[in-house]
Each structure stands twice: as C-alpha cells, then as structure tokens.
Design a protein around this motif. Sequence first.
Motif, mmCIF file in Angstrom:
data_model
loop_
_atom_site.group_PDB
_atom_site.id
_atom_site.type_symbol
_atom_site.label_atom_id
_atom_site.label_comp_id
_atom_site.label_asym_id
_atom_site.label_seq_id
_atom_site.Cartn_x
_atom_site.Cartn_y
_atom_site.Cartn_z
ATOM 1 N N GLN A 248 11.925 14.283 -31.481
ATOM 2 C CA GLN A 248 11.503 12.909 -31.798
ATOM 3 C C GLN A 248 10.624 12.349 -30.689
ATOM 4 O O GLN A 248 9.557 11.767 -30.951
ATOM 5 C CB GLN A 248 12.734 12.013 -31.945
ATOM 6 C CG GLN A 248 13.438 12.089 -33.280
ATOM 7 C CD GLN A 248 14.621 11.134 -33.298
ATOM 8 O OE1 GLN A 248 15.474 11.147 -32.418
ATOM 9 N NE2 GLN A 248 14.680 10.295 -34.301
ATOM 10 N N GLU A 249 11.073 12.491 -29.465
ATOM 11 C CA GLU A 249 10.350 11.914 -28.336
ATOM 12 C C GLU A 249 9.005 12.596 -28.129
ATOM 13 O O GLU A 249 7.988 11.937 -27.876
ATOM 14 C CB GLU A 249 11.209 12.002 -27.079
ATOM 15 C CG GLU A 249 12.452 11.111 -27.150
ATOM 16 C CD GLU A 249 13.397 11.326 -25.991
ATOM 17 O OE1 GLU A 249 13.108 12.213 -25.143
ATOM 18 O OE2 GLU A 249 14.423 10.624 -25.913
ATOM 19 N N LYS A 250 8.965 13.931 -28.257
ATOM 20 C CA LYS A 250 7.697 14.642 -28.094
ATOM 21 C C LYS A 250 6.689 14.222 -29.161
ATOM 22 O O LYS A 250 5.495 14.059 -28.872
ATOM 23 C CB LYS A 250 7.934 16.156 -28.156
ATOM 24 C CG LYS A 250 8.616 16.726 -26.933
ATOM 25 C CD LYS A 250 8.511 18.236 -26.870
ATOM 26 C CE LYS A 250 9.220 18.902 -28.009
ATOM 27 N NZ LYS A 250 9.203 20.381 -27.911
ATOM 28 N N ALA A 251 7.167 14.041 -30.389
ATOM 29 C CA ALA A 251 6.258 13.606 -31.459
ATOM 30 C C ALA A 251 5.713 12.209 -31.164
ATOM 31 O O ALA A 251 4.528 11.934 -31.387
ATOM 32 C CB ALA A 251 6.996 13.628 -32.796
ATOM 33 N N ALA A 252 6.569 11.328 -30.655
ATOM 34 C CA ALA A 252 6.111 9.974 -30.317
ATOM 35 C C ALA A 252 5.086 10.006 -29.190
ATOM 36 O O ALA A 252 4.093 9.264 -29.217
ATOM 37 C CB ALA A 252 7.305 9.107 -29.924
ATOM 38 N N TYR A 253 5.310 10.876 -28.206
ATOM 39 C CA TYR A 253 4.356 10.979 -27.099
ATOM 40 C C TYR A 253 3.007 11.509 -27.586
ATOM 41 O O TYR A 253 1.947 11.022 -27.162
ATOM 42 C CB TYR A 253 4.904 11.887 -26.004
ATOM 43 C CG TYR A 253 6.208 11.399 -25.394
ATOM 44 C CD1 TYR A 253 6.552 10.054 -25.407
ATOM 45 C CD2 TYR A 253 7.112 12.290 -24.804
ATOM 46 C CE1 TYR A 253 7.745 9.603 -24.856
ATOM 47 C CE2 TYR A 253 8.304 11.852 -24.247
ATOM 48 C CZ TYR A 253 8.613 10.501 -24.279
ATOM 49 O OH TYR A 253 9.795 10.078 -23.741
ATOM 50 N N ARG A 254 3.035 12.518 -28.469
ATOM 51 C CA ARG A 254 1.777 13.051 -29.020
ATOM 52 C C ARG A 254 1.065 11.986 -29.837
ATOM 53 O O ARG A 254 -0.161 11.866 -29.785
ATOM 54 C CB ARG A 254 2.059 14.284 -29.889
ATOM 55 C CG ARG A 254 2.388 15.537 -29.111
ATOM 56 C CD ARG A 254 2.245 16.773 -29.982
ATOM 57 N NE ARG A 254 3.155 16.738 -31.118
ATOM 58 C CZ ARG A 254 4.408 17.172 -31.100
ATOM 59 N NH1 ARG A 254 4.919 17.678 -29.986
ATOM 60 N NH2 ARG A 254 5.168 17.123 -32.167
ATOM 61 N N LEU A 255 1.817 11.212 -30.594
ATOM 62 C CA LEU A 255 1.216 10.158 -31.399
ATOM 63 C C LEU A 255 0.534 9.126 -30.506
ATOM 64 O O LEU A 255 -0.575 8.661 -30.806
ATOM 65 C CB LEU A 255 2.279 9.498 -32.268
ATOM 66 C CG LEU A 255 1.805 8.398 -33.221
ATOM 67 C CD1 LEU A 255 0.750 8.936 -34.176
ATOM 68 C CD2 LEU A 255 2.982 7.820 -33.993
ATOM 69 N N ALA A 256 1.177 8.774 -29.401
ATOM 70 C CA ALA A 256 0.578 7.807 -28.478
ATOM 71 C C ALA A 256 -0.756 8.318 -27.948
ATOM 72 O O ALA A 256 -1.748 7.573 -27.890
ATOM 73 C CB ALA A 256 1.538 7.529 -27.323
ATOM 74 N N VAL A 257 -0.818 9.587 -27.584
ATOM 75 C CA VAL A 257 -2.058 10.164 -27.058
ATOM 76 C C VAL A 257 -3.146 10.171 -28.134
ATOM 77 O O VAL A 257 -4.316 9.888 -27.854
ATOM 78 C CB VAL A 257 -1.803 11.585 -26.522
ATOM 79 C CG1 VAL A 257 -3.123 12.278 -26.180
ATOM 80 C CG2 VAL A 257 -0.916 11.526 -25.285
ATOM 81 N N MET A 258 -2.777 10.478 -29.374
ATOM 82 C CA MET A 258 -3.763 10.455 -30.455
ATOM 83 C C MET A 258 -4.319 9.048 -30.668
ATOM 84 O O MET A 258 -5.451 8.882 -31.123
ATOM 85 C CB MET A 258 -3.139 10.966 -31.764
ATOM 86 C CG MET A 258 -2.703 12.413 -31.727
ATOM 87 S SD MET A 258 -3.972 13.547 -31.124
ATOM 88 C CE MET A 258 -5.256 13.305 -32.330
ATOM 89 N N LEU A 259 -3.519 8.036 -30.336
ATOM 90 C CA LEU A 259 -3.970 6.656 -30.471
ATOM 91 C C LEU A 259 -4.697 6.166 -29.231
ATOM 92 O O LEU A 259 -5.044 4.981 -29.139
ATOM 93 C CB LEU A 259 -2.779 5.745 -30.761
ATOM 94 C CG LEU A 259 -1.997 6.036 -32.050
ATOM 95 C CD1 LEU A 259 -0.811 5.101 -32.175
ATOM 96 C CD2 LEU A 259 -2.891 5.920 -33.270
ATOM 97 N N GLY A 260 -4.910 7.060 -28.262
ATOM 98 C CA GLY A 260 -5.614 6.674 -27.042
ATOM 99 C C GLY A 260 -4.773 5.837 -26.108
ATOM 100 O O GLY A 260 -5.319 5.020 -25.355
ATOM 101 N N LYS A 261 -3.448 6.040 -26.115
ATOM 102 C CA LYS A 261 -2.544 5.260 -25.278
ATOM 103 C C LYS A 261 -1.710 6.188 -24.411
ATOM 104 O O LYS A 261 -1.465 7.343 -24.788
ATOM 105 C CB LYS A 261 -1.587 4.426 -26.146
ATOM 106 C CG LYS A 261 -2.248 3.439 -27.081
ATOM 107 C CD LYS A 261 -1.193 2.740 -27.937
ATOM 108 C CE LYS A 261 -1.821 1.727 -28.887
ATOM 109 N NZ LYS A 261 -0.806 1.081 -29.748
ATOM 110 N N PRO A 262 -1.242 5.706 -23.256
ATOM 111 C CA PRO A 262 -0.243 6.475 -22.510
ATOM 112 C C PRO A 262 1.062 6.477 -23.291
ATOM 113 O O PRO A 262 1.342 5.543 -24.050
ATOM 114 C CB PRO A 262 -0.121 5.721 -21.181
ATOM 115 C CG PRO A 262 -0.625 4.346 -21.464
ATOM 116 C CD PRO A 262 -1.644 4.462 -22.557
ATOM 117 N N PRO A 263 1.891 7.524 -23.142
ATOM 118 C CA PRO A 263 3.121 7.614 -23.932
ATOM 119 C C PRO A 263 4.002 6.379 -23.854
ATOM 120 O O PRO A 263 4.605 5.981 -24.858
ATOM 121 C CB PRO A 263 3.822 8.845 -23.332
ATOM 122 C CG PRO A 263 2.708 9.683 -22.820
ATOM 123 C CD PRO A 263 1.678 8.718 -22.312
ATOM 124 N N ALA A 264 4.095 5.746 -22.676
ATOM 125 C CA ALA A 264 4.985 4.597 -22.523
ATOM 126 C C ALA A 264 4.466 3.351 -23.232
ATOM 127 O O ALA A 264 5.208 2.376 -23.391
ATOM 128 C CB ALA A 264 5.180 4.291 -21.038
#
Length: 479
Positions: A248-264
């Motif tokens: 779950q967390e890895k998918a959220a982190y990848r999604l953040a990067v795809m949106l041009g954002k840092p994971p946090a």
Amino acid sequence: MKKRLSLALLPVLMPLLHACTTVGPDYHVPAHAAVHAPQANGPLLGTKHPAVSLAPVPDAWWRLYDDPKLDKLVRESLTANTDLRVAAANLRRAIAMYHEVEADNLPQASVSAATARTQISGESFLMKEKIPVFSIGDVGFSVSYLVDFFGKLERADEAALASAEASQAALDMARVGVVAETVRAYVQGCAATHEYEVAERQLALQERGVDIARKMVAAGRGQPVDALRAQAQAETLRASLPHFKAEQEKAAYRLAVMLGKPPAALPAAEAECHEEPRLRQAIPVGDGAALLKRRPDVRQAERELASATAKIGVATADLYPSVSIGASAGLTGLLSDLGTGQTAHWALGPMLTWNLPTNGVRPRIHRMEAGADAALANFDGVVHKALQETQSALSAYTKELERNLALRAARDNASEAARQNRLLYQAGRAPYLSSLDADRTLAGSDAAVAASDSEVAIDQINLFLALGGGWQNSPDVTK
C-alpha cells in the motif's frame, strides 16, 4: 574590377541556374517496410474473447473505469509529471533547432564598427620613414544570400522538421507511459488494500476458530494440539499483513512521484481505495492498422527514418558548388576623414565555393546512407515490438480472466466445504483437523482470488499501455 569579376562568373552560374534541383532521395516509407505487411494491419489475435471488442480505443481510456478520483489523478499527472517536463523541454529544443535551420534560407546580414589608434610599419609599404601614429575607423554593412541550387537547405529543413516531429511523438509516448503508470500505481494501492482486508477477514475467522478450539479443549472435547494448530494458522495469516501494508505504502509513494510530488506531500485521501476499479465494458482494442497509427513510438521511428533520409540529401549537396550573392558597403579611413568620399567602399556580386570530393564528402554520404538503413531497421523493429507487446498483453489478460473464473469457482466450493466442516466439528461429528484444513483451504482460495483480481487489473493496464492510447487531447506542457 568587381564588375568584370561578376561578368566572368556568369558563364559558370548560368548552367547552375538551369540545373537547379534537389539532390538526394525523396522520402517515402519503403514498400517493403514492416508497417505495410498485411499481417501487421489485420485483426489482432485473440479478439474473439468476450472480454475484448473490435471497437476503436478511446483517447481517455481510463475513463472506462468510471472512477472520478482516478480521472482527477490522471489529469494532475499530465500537467505535473517530471518525465513529461523533460520530454516537453526536448520538444522545445527540437522546434528551436528547426527554426534555426529554417533561418538559413533567409538573407544573412551583419553590421560592424571599429576604431583604433595605430602605428603602421613603414617598411610594409617599402618606406624607410616612420609613419606617424594616427586614428582610423571602419564602419561596414554586409548582406549575403545562399542560393539553394541543389536543395541543401531544403533537405536540412526536412531533416530538422522530421526530428521535431519525432520529438513530438516522444512526448506523446511519455504521456502514454505517465497515464499508464499513474493508473497502475493507483490500482496497485487498491489491490494491496483489497488483499489486506481479505487477509484481515480470514485472520478474524481463524481467531474465532482458535477460541472455539480452546473452549473445546477446556470442555474435554478437544485435544490441546488442535488449539496449537489453530493458533499457528492464525499467526501465519497475521504474518501476511505487513507485506500488504508495505505494498500500500509503496503504491502511494509511486503515485506521488507520478503526480510530481515528494512522497510525503500526497494526502492519504487521494490514494485511498479499497477495491480495484472495474471496467464497465469489454476492452476495445481495434485492429493492427489502427494500432500502428496510434502508437507514438511507431510514429517516432518513422519520423526518425524521414530525418535520416533527408540528411543524405544534405551530404550529397556538398558534391556541388555553393553559390552566394552578397553586397557590402562601408567607410574605412582616418577618423578625421571618415564620411568623405575617399573613405567609402562597396562591393556587389556572387561568390562560388566548391569543396572537392576528396574532402570526405563521399564517405559522409555513405555514412548518412548507413544511418538511414539503421533507421529503417529500427522502424521495422518498433513495428514488430508494438504488435508483440499488444498480442502478449491481450493473451495475458484473457488467460488471467479465465484463471480468475476458475479460482472464484474453487473459492465458492472451499467456502461451502469450510462451513460444513465447521458445523460438523461443532457438533462433535468430525475432528478439528478436518475443519482446520477446510479453513486453511478457504483462506488460500480467498487470497488467490484477491491476487488474481489484482493481476487482472494490472493486465488491463498493460493492455491499454500496449495499445498506445492516452496521449491525444493532453494538456500542452511545452510552453
């Protein structure tokens, strides 16, 4: 003198004027290219499956999931993703290079001005006297125009334009990848949550079994080993939970990067999802001809072939004379006299230059021809790869759907068997080991169905990615 020189060049220039042509091969996709093969333009294999249709692939394929949150995430990624920013910058650079080459077709002009306090050597003029120090000035203007008798500039324009179009296709391909990876990250988060919740339900069921086993032992109707076995099964199920949380967390982190954002920086609500989105219809796949027209990487390879072909003409033009027409005017002399008639000078006339073939022109032509052959081979390879990726993704998707149906049937049977074994054990008509085995089988079946649901969703995304949709009508990120 200059007039006599211009007249002397006319006999040379007149044949060139009549022989004006564009050298090098005119571009067209070769008849034997793989993109023209009948097998590449016909129906895709495996399209008779009820889960796919021959309808055209929609531009915004992710909207087939009818998920507003997913639609919002894709729109955001298409405007903020860093890979798209890189591809957009490359496109702007290619367009600027095209305009730079295009400017060579225009007259070239320059203005110069200089002044100096100077001491000239008398002996350079065969004088024994020392020439006094004086101030001189020079002001000039010149203009020239390269007459494109043999199409060198035209071929250079063709090559630069084709390169810019290849960069546009590369940007479109980046958009395809960004859309697919954004949807993939979202779906993987949904799948991890789904599998986590399945494992939690199975753990809760198993913990109830542990409680029943302990009560049976306390009542003298069960063996202590049965309670230990039930507890071991519960701990095995509990051990799977951290893995799903990590996914779950890895998918959220990848999604953040795809949106041009840092994971946090990604709010938890944006990635929250409890079940894989499901398609409301069969996947439209079209046919091979539509696939090859739609895939940006095929278009990019074709434009690279066009650019490589035009460069042959650029190199071939160096076998022939280069003719420029120019004019210049200015003032040169003592600063005190600058502007008077004796300091004025001007020139008008053509200039012809001709590099002999011994200067490496023919090897350069052969190098460009080899580059065009390589570009054609790459074009054919990209066509084959596009078809292979699509056929493989289509096969994987339809076969996983068949597997998913079989797993669901097995899960339903396992669920009924577990229910009946549990009733028999509670009634004292079957040993606990039978009930435990039935529950273990059900847990495995539930986990297998959840994993297959995840695989089906990922296979759908892989198929859409192979089909090459998602770049049309995207936001303009090149400005």
